[in-house]
Design a protein around this motif. Structure first.
Motif, PDB file in Angstrom:
ATOM      1  N   PRO A  44       0.810  -1.220   0.000  1.00 15.42           N
ATOM      2  CA  PRO A  44       0.000   0.000   0.000  1.00 15.42           C
ATOM      3  C   PRO A  44       0.846   1.273   0.000  1.00 15.42           C
ATOM      4  CG  PRO A  44       0.182  -0.825   2.227  1.00 15.42           C
ATOM      5  CD  PRO A  44       0.960  -1.780   1.354  1.00 15.42           C
ATOM      6  N   ILE A  45       0.176   2.363  -0.263  1.00 14.14           N
ATOM      7  CA  ILE A  45       0.710   3.692   0.006  1.00 14.14           C
ATOM      8  C   ILE A  45       0.193   4.068   1.393  1.00 14.14           C
ATOM      9  CG2 ILE A  45       0.716   6.112  -0.719  1.00 14.14           C
ATOM     10  CD1 ILE A  45      -0.095   5.058  -3.530  1.00 14.14           C
ATOM     11  N   TYR A  46       1.083   4.443   2.286  1.00 13.73           N
ATOM     12  CA  TYR A  46       0.683   4.799   3.648  1.00 13.73           C
ATOM     13  C   TYR A  46       0.509   6.314   3.753  1.00 13.73           C
ATOM     14  CZ  TYR A  46       1.875   0.063   5.118  1.00 13.73           C
ATOM     15  OH  TYR A  46       1.920  -1.298   5.258  1.00 13.73           O
ATOM     16  N   LEU A  47      -0.627   6.727   4.270  1.00 12.11           N
ATOM     17  CA  LEU A  47      -0.927   8.141   4.475  1.00 12.11           C
ATOM     18  C   LEU A  47      -1.132   8.370   5.967  1.00 12.11           C
ATOM     19  CD1 LEU A  47      -3.644   8.439   1.684  1.00 12.11           C
ATOM     20  CD2 LEU A  47      -1.187   8.759   1.431  1.00 12.11           C
ATOM     21  N   GLU A  48      -0.475   9.380   6.505  1.00 15.18           N
ATOM     22  CA  GLU A  48      -0.577   9.665   7.934  1.00 15.18           C
ATOM     23  C   GLU A  48      -1.049  11.100   8.151  1.00 15.18           C
ATOM     24  OE1 GLU A  48       3.199   8.887   9.664  1.00 15.18           O
ATOM     25  OE2 GLU A  48       3.082   6.723   9.369  1.00 15.18           O
ATOM     26  N   LEU A  49      -2.016  11.264   9.033  1.00 18.82           N
ATOM     27  CA  LEU A  49      -2.521  12.583   9.395  1.00 18.82           C
ATOM     28  C   LEU A  49      -2.502  12.713  10.909  1.00 18.82           C
ATOM     29  CD1 LEU A  49      -4.429  11.460   6.818  1.00 18.82           C
ATOM     30  CD2 LEU A  49      -5.234  13.800   6.969  1.00 18.82           C
ATOM     31  N   ASN A  50      -2.021  13.876  11.368  1.00 25.36           N
ATOM     32  CA  ASN A  50      -1.869  14.049  12.814  1.00 25.36           C
ATOM     33  C   ASN A  50      -1.973  15.534  13.177  1.00 25.36           C
ATOM     34  OD1 ASN A  50       0.785  13.551  15.233  1.00 25.36           O
ATOM     35  ND2 ASN A  50      -1.410  13.341  15.493  1.00 25.36           N
ATOM     36  N   PRO A  51      -3.188  16.044  13.444  1.00 25.56           N
ATOM     37  CA  PRO A  51      -3.351  17.452  13.817  1.00 25.56           C
ATOM     38  C   PRO A  51      -3.059  17.683  15.298  1.00 25.56           C
ATOM     39  CG  PRO A  51      -5.481  16.388  13.692  1.00 25.56           C
ATOM     40  CD  PRO A  51      -4.470  15.339  13.318  1.00 25.56           C
ATOM     41  N   HIS A  52      -2.491  18.851  15.613  1.00 25.56           N
ATOM     42  CA  HIS A  52      -2.148  19.178  16.996  1.00 25.56           C
ATOM     43  C   HIS A  52      -2.664  20.569  17.343  1.00 25.56           C
ATOM     44  CE1 HIS A  52       0.487  15.791  17.948  1.00 25.56           C
ATOM     45  NE2 HIS A  52       0.938  15.875  16.710  1.00 25.56           N
ATOM     46  N   SER A  53      -3.257  20.673  18.527  1.00 22.06           N
ATOM     47  CA  SER A  53      -3.672  21.976  19.043  1.00 22.06           C
ATOM     48  C   SER A  53      -4.036  21.824  20.512  1.00 22.06           C
ATOM     49  CB  SER A  53      -4.875  22.516  18.267  1.00 22.06           C
ATOM     50  OG  SER A  53      -5.322  23.730  18.839  1.00 22.06           O
ATOM     51  N   LYS A  54      -3.951  22.924  21.230  1.00 26.66           N
ATOM     52  CA  LYS A  54      -4.402  22.911  22.625  1.00 26.66           C
ATOM     53  C   LYS A  54      -5.914  23.064  22.708  1.00 26.66           C
ATOM     54  CE  LYS A  54      -3.464  27.876  23.055  1.00 26.66           C
ATOM     55  NZ  LYS A  54      -4.878  28.307  23.090  1.00 26.66           N
ATOM     56  N   ASP A  55      -6.542  23.419  21.572  1.00 24.46           N
ATOM     57  CA  ASP A  55      -7.994  23.587  21.529  1.00 24.46           C
ATOM     58  C   ASP A  55      -8.650  22.357  20.914  1.00 24.46           C
ATOM     59  OD1 ASP A  55      -8.173  26.365  22.506  1.00 24.46           O
ATOM     60  OD2 ASP A  55      -7.006  26.778  20.696  1.00 24.46           O
ATOM     61  N   ASN A  56      -9.932  22.197  21.204  1.00 27.90           N
ATOM     62  CA  ASN A  56     -10.649  20.988  20.795  1.00 27.90           C
ATOM     63  C   ASN A  56     -11.443  21.247  19.521  1.00 27.90           C
ATOM     64  OD1 ASN A  56     -11.677  18.396  20.820  1.00 27.90           O
ATOM     65  ND2 ASN A  56     -13.373  18.940  22.181  1.00 27.90           N
ATOM     66  N   PHE A  57     -10.766  21.135  18.365  1.00 25.55           N
ATOM     67  CA  PHE A  57     -11.431  21.287  17.083  1.00 25.55           C
ATOM     68  C   PHE A  57     -11.667  19.917  16.459  1.00 25.55           C
ATOM     69  CE2 PHE A  57      -9.136  25.476  17.076  1.00 25.55           C
ATOM     70  CZ  PHE A  57     -10.273  26.255  17.162  1.00 25.55           C
ATOM     71  N   ASN A  58     -12.583  19.888  15.511  1.00 29.24           N
ATOM     72  CA  ASN A  58     -12.777  18.707  14.665  1.00 29.24           C
ATOM     73  C   ASN A  58     -12.218  19.035  13.281  1.00 29.24           C
ATOM     74  OD1 ASN A  58     -13.877  16.052  14.128  1.00 29.24           O
ATOM     75  ND2 ASN A  58     -15.363  17.096  12.831  1.00 29.24           N
ATOM     76  N   VAL A  59     -11.405  18.144  12.726  1.00 26.48           N
ATOM     77  CA  VAL A  59     -10.773  18.367  11.432  1.00 26.48           C
ATOM     78  C   VAL A  59     -11.456  17.496  10.387  1.00 26.48           C
ATOM     79  CG1 VAL A  59      -8.636  18.214  10.114  1.00 26.48           C
ATOM     80  CG2 VAL A  59      -8.567  18.872  12.516  1.00 26.48           C
ATOM     81  N   VAL A  60     -12.000  18.122   9.357  1.00 28.85           N
ATOM     82  CA  VAL A  60     -12.574  17.395   8.226  1.00 28.85           C
ATOM     83  C   VAL A  60     -11.536  17.414   7.104  1.00 28.85           C
ATOM     84  CG1 VAL A  60     -14.444  17.287   6.549  1.00 28.85           C
ATOM     85  CG2 VAL A  60     -14.893  18.080   8.875  1.00 28.85           C
ATOM     86  N   TYR A  61     -11.236  16.247   6.566  1.00 31.33           N
ATOM     87  CA  TYR A  61     -10.194  16.182   5.541  1.00 31.33           C
ATOM     88  C   TYR A  61     -10.676  15.424   4.312  1.00 31.33           C
ATOM     89  CZ  TYR A  61      -9.511  11.420   7.353  1.00 31.33           C
ATOM     90  OH  TYR A  61      -9.703  10.117   7.742  1.00 31.33           O
ATOM     91  N   ASN A  62     -10.120  15.800   3.160  1.00 28.98           N
ATOM     92  CA  ASN A  62     -10.384  15.127   1.897  1.00 28.98           C
ATOM     93  C   ASN A  62      -9.054  14.664   1.302  1.00 28.98           C
ATOM     94  OD1 ASN A  62     -13.239  15.762   1.817  1.00 28.98           O
ATOM     95  ND2 ASN A  62     -12.593  17.859   1.376  1.00 28.98           N
ATOM     96  N   ILE A  63      -9.072  13.513   0.643  1.00 29.00           N
ATOM     97  CA  ILE A  63      -7.888  12.985  -0.024  1.00 29.00           C
ATOM     98  C   ILE A  63      -8.188  12.888  -1.521  1.00 29.00           C
ATOM     99  CG2 ILE A  63      -6.255  11.073  -0.195  1.00 29.00           C
ATOM    100  CD1 ILE A  63      -6.946  10.358   2.690  1.00 29.00           C
ATOM    101  N   TYR A  64      -7.281  13.422  -2.329  1.00 28.14           N
ATOM    102  CA  TYR A  64      -7.472  13.441  -3.770  1.00 28.14           C
ATOM    103  C   TYR A  64      -6.355  12.655  -4.468  1.00 28.14           C
ATOM    104  CZ  TYR A  64     -10.411  17.508  -2.658  1.00 28.14           C
ATOM    105  OH  TYR A  64     -11.354  18.350  -2.133  1.00 28.14           O
TER     106      TYR A  64
END
Length: 234
Positions: A134-154
């Motif tokens: 496979p191709i490995y994709l890694e996502l790792n958002p960081h913040s001191k605040d509690n957000f929700n991250v919506v992401y798209n892969i193209y």
């Protein structure tokens, strides 16, 4: 949004901007027709179309407020940030880790993205796709605040010597496999939208992407691709 709601919204924009000549309008019409014709769609497909139709509605609206329809995607994203008060960021794929800072409500969010594709080669397969590297994709958002991250892969296919209609791909995330025909994916600005989802802040996602050809008569000697992301905070 429910299926009926997103279809109603898309229809409203198609009627309101029926004289539009922008490429966003054509993509919205195509996505609307595809989604309307689907008899049965699983939750992932519903989410893909919902997210994409919402974004295209915003792009159509923005493109009609400017003299030129040749505005770059980055400018459109900046305008959307101003109008709807969330941050959108475009991240190009690469072998090295990319760190991008997103700002919202005076908070900084670092979204780290990395992909590994050293062992990936396009090959033929049928039901034994698990044997493919496979191709490995890694996502790792960081913040001191509690957000929700919506992401798209193209996925962009820059060049391919075979028949692109014979390409399939598998997204493996959280031990679940999602198999799709590439030709069925929505196309946005010449890119295939292959996956969309959301994640919590300070979470970590490792996604496996397997691309393969189901026709053994295809010529696979040339296959050049590119992976892109975009994301926004909720």
């Amino acid at each position: 949004m429910k299926r009926e709601q997103i279809l109603t919204k898309a229809q409203k924009y198609l009627i309101k901007y029926s004289n539009s000549s922008s490429k966003y309008y054509e993509e919205l019409k195509k996505a609307y027709n595809e989604y309307k014709e689907l008899d049965n769609s699983d939750p992932v497909i519903n989410k893909l179309y919902s997210k994409q139709i919402n974004k295209l509605c915003m792009y159509v609206e923005e493109s009609e407020n400017f003299v030129s329809f040749l505005i770059t995607l980055i400018i459109v994203i900046i305008v959307i940030i101003t109008l709807v008060s969330y941050t959108t960021v475009k991240i190009l794929s690469g072998q090295e880790k990319v760190k991008v800072v997103m700002e919202k409500a005076n908070s900084e969010v670092s979204l780290n993205v990395r992909n590994y594709n050293k062992d990936f080669t396009l090959s033929y397969s049928d039901e034994n796709y698990k044997e493919l590297n496979p191709i490995y994709l890694e996502l790792n958002p960081h913040s001191k605040d509690n957000f929700n991250v919506v992401y798209n892969i193209y996925l962009t296919v820059n060049s391919f010597s075979g028949n692109i209609d014979n390409l399939k791909y598998v997204i493996t995330i959280d031990n679940n496999d999602y198999i799709y025909n590439l030709k069925d994916a929505s196309i946005v600005l010449d890119k295939y939208l292959i996956y969309t989802n959301n994640m919590n802040m300070n979470d970590y996602k490792r996604i496996q992407l397997r691309i393969f050809d189901i026709d053994s008569t295809d010529d696979l000697s040339v296959f050049d691709y590119k992976i892109d992301y975009d994301a926004y905070l909720e």
